[in-house]
Scaffold this active site. Structure first.
Site: not given
Ligand code: RIB
Length: 307
Positions: A43-44, A141, A223, A247, A250-251
């Protein structure tokens, strides 16, 4: 016209606690700020690609609960096609427990919930959207069998696959023949190549090993040091942008979403990596995953600035 990207992957709700330092095993650390934010690697990446300028279809699963409804509402706000975001009746929406320290580094534990039910059948039902896609973006995932099906389907239809092999998993080498672009971080590249990646020479060796297995473009994300690129077009490091991290969660996802958009718009590989590096740099300056993904205008303004 906007490029078309299909993202296959997970959706989570992130429970984020910002603390001074990440607790050791058995330790409790007090003093943190708590935020709930939309997350999940798939989703990200979908949200990052949509904000970067792509027409995105997301294929995923959420639970029949409040978190699932909030995730769906967020996708719709970002203009994402949600026809193939399935509502799972047997499992709740995925949840991630995230601790972020004062340097922006994190530690994440995920309860996959509905994500674990994203099936081969779900991909086949959504087959028609693959046809018009410029690129397919996938991570790990969700069940590996589903990843293999999505990548194979894309290959059959002649559509490039960008695989972000996160979180780290051992993969069946047959999958590599379906991949056009692989974007592991140092840990994932080490696992997949068998070469421990710690610096530029070891990144080059690992990228070479993976390229030797038939992957045309290997980008090892390192990174704040940048990205090691192995391709016919360019070989070497492309530096990341220097920012003050809040933070880093999610980078990598923001990098992949922006990269897919830029490649689907036919940027050169080096320009696409620079564009994605800018998006990722902006994202680490704010807390949360999808909350920190920048829009196209913000990325372009950043690149047009002093960077
Ligand atoms: O990559 C970051 C993501 O990993 C987070 O948003 C968390 O939900 C995990 O899936």
């Amino acid at each position: 016209m906007k490029p078309k990207i299909v993202v296959v992957g997970s959706s989570n709700t992130d429970m984020i606690v910002k603390v001074d330092r990440i607790p050791r095993t058995g330790e409790t650390v007090l003093g943190g700020r708590f935020v709930t934010a939309p997350g999940g690697k798939g989703a990200n990446q979908a949200v990052a690609a949509a904000r970067a300028g792509a027409d995105v279809t997301f294929i995923g699963r959420v639970g029949n609960d409040m978190f699932g409804q909030e995730a769906l509402a967020g996708f719709i706000r970002d203009g994402i096609d949600t026809r193939f975001v399935y509502i799972d009746e047997s499992e709740p929406s995925g949840v991630a427990s995230i601790v972020v320290d004062r340097n922006g580094e994190n530690s994440i534990a995920v309860a996959p919930g509905a994500n674990a039910n994203l099936s081969t059948r779900d991909i086949m039902v959504a087959q028609s959207v693959f046809e018009s896609a410029d690129i397919i973006l996938v991570q790990l995932e969700i069940p590996l069998e589903t990843v293999y099906t999505a990548c194979n389907e894309a290959k059959q239809q002649g559509i490039p696959v960008l695989l972000n092999p996160a979180p780290a998993h051992v993969l069946n080498k047959n999958l590599f023949s379906c991949i056009s672009i692989l974007t592991p971080n140092e840990i994932e590249a080490s696992l997949l190549s068998g070469i421990e990646v710690t610096d530029e020479p070891t990144a080059e060796a690992a990228a070479k090993e993976l390229a030797g297995q038939g992957i045309p473009i290997v980008l090892i994300t390192m990174g704040s040091r940048g990205v090691f690129v192995h391709s016919h077009e360019y070989m070497g490091m492309i530096s990341s942008f220097d920012v003050e991290p809040v933070d880093t969660t999610a980078a990598g996802d923001v990098f992949n979403g922006a990269l897919a958009t830029a490649l689907a718009e036919n940027f050169s590989l080096t320009e696409a990596v620079r564009f994605a590096n800018a998006a990722a740099a902006i994202s680490v300056t704010a807390l949360g995953a999808q909350t920190s993904a920048p829009t196209r205008k913000v990325i372009e303004d950043f690149l047009a600035g002093d960077h």
